[in-house]
Design a protein around this motif. Structure first.
Motif, PDB file in Angstrom:
ATOM      1  N   ILE A   1     -12.351  -2.365   1.097  1.00 57.53           N
ATOM      2  CA  ILE A   1     -11.624  -3.525   1.586  1.00 57.53           C
ATOM      3  C   ILE A   1     -10.235  -3.078   2.003  1.00 57.53           C
ATOM      4  CG2 ILE A   1     -10.737  -5.815   1.021  1.00 57.53           C
ATOM      5  CD1 ILE A   1     -12.997  -5.960  -1.118  1.00 57.53           C
ATOM      6  N   ALA A   2      -9.895  -3.341   3.264  1.00 61.22           N
ATOM      7  CA  ALA A   2      -8.566  -3.015   3.787  1.00 61.22           C
ATOM      8  C   ALA A   2      -7.696  -4.257   3.653  1.00 61.22           C
ATOM      9  CB  ALA A   2      -8.657  -2.579   5.246  1.00 61.22           C
ATOM     10  N   ILE A   3      -6.543  -4.087   3.022  1.00 56.53           N
ATOM     11  CA  ILE A   3      -5.636  -5.208   2.828  1.00 56.53           C
ATOM     12  C   ILE A   3      -4.314  -4.869   3.496  1.00 56.53           C
ATOM     13  CG2 ILE A   3      -4.971  -4.374   0.538  1.00 56.53           C
ATOM     14  CD1 ILE A   3      -4.728  -7.318  -0.312  1.00 56.53           C
ATOM     15  N   HIS A   4      -3.861  -5.748   4.380  1.00 59.89           N
ATOM     16  CA  HIS A   4      -2.631  -5.530   5.142  1.00 59.89           C
ATOM     17  C   HIS A   4      -1.553  -6.450   4.599  1.00 59.89           C
ATOM     18  CE1 HIS A   4      -5.941  -4.158   7.663  1.00 59.89           C
ATOM     19  NE2 HIS A   4      -5.082  -3.221   8.013  1.00 59.89           N
ATOM     20  N   ILE A   5      -0.383  -5.877   4.370  1.00 61.89           N
ATOM     21  CA  ILE A   5       0.703  -6.587   3.695  1.00 61.89           C
ATOM     22  C   ILE A   5       1.964  -6.456   4.532  1.00 61.89           C
ATOM     23  CG2 ILE A   5       2.009  -6.724   1.543  1.00 61.89           C
ATOM     24  CD1 ILE A   5      -0.486  -5.489   0.170  1.00 61.89           C
TER      25      ILE A   5
END
Length: 142
Positions: A86-90
């Motif tokens: 899972i790629a999470i962008h912040i």
């Protein structure tokens, strides 16, 4: 603040074929695709010939979901069962650091949070439940 969460598929050298397959099978729109050979050159870490055509990052939109895909780098381990993360962008490096530290608690850091050419803070961690995460701060100009 989290800006997006995306499924991220990892392939083992057949990423270009897989991108075509998923774009067709899911009636998806190819948003972008970049190979390791297209990365900025670093004389301290030249790209081996067998890596140049591998997919570093591809993005395709299936419905409302942006999916991502990359190949492993030659010589890196590839284990069946770990093809999806899972790629999470912040929106900030500080917030990315906070999320990364929380996901790391009791887990295993596979790539420490660090600056890359695409992110001021990027890292990979397998959390204590075995879920693989890619945490990435979005560059300010994006």
């Amino acid at each position: 603040m989290i800006t997006s969460v995306n499924p991220y598929i990892v392939t083992n050298g057949n990423g270009q074929e897989a991108v075509k397959f998923y774009v067709d099978a899911l009636n998806a729109e190819l948003v972008s695709s970049q190979t390791f050979g297209e990365m900025p050159e670093d004389p301290n870490h030249p790209i081996p010939a067998d890596a140049k055509d591998r997919v570093m990052n591809a993005q395709f939109k299936a419905g409302d979901t942006l999916m991502m895909l990359s190949d492993t780098f030659p010589g890196m381990p590839y284990t069946l069962g770990s093809q999806l993360s899972i790629a999470i962008h912040i929106d900030s490096a500080d917030a990315a650091k906070d999320v990364f530290e929380k996901l790391s608690a009791g887990g295993n850091v596979t790539m420490p949070l660090q600056e890359t050419f695409w992110s001021p803070a990027y890292g990979q961690v397998k959390d204590k439940y075995g879920v693989e995460w890619q945490v990435s701060a979005v560059k300010e100009n994006e």
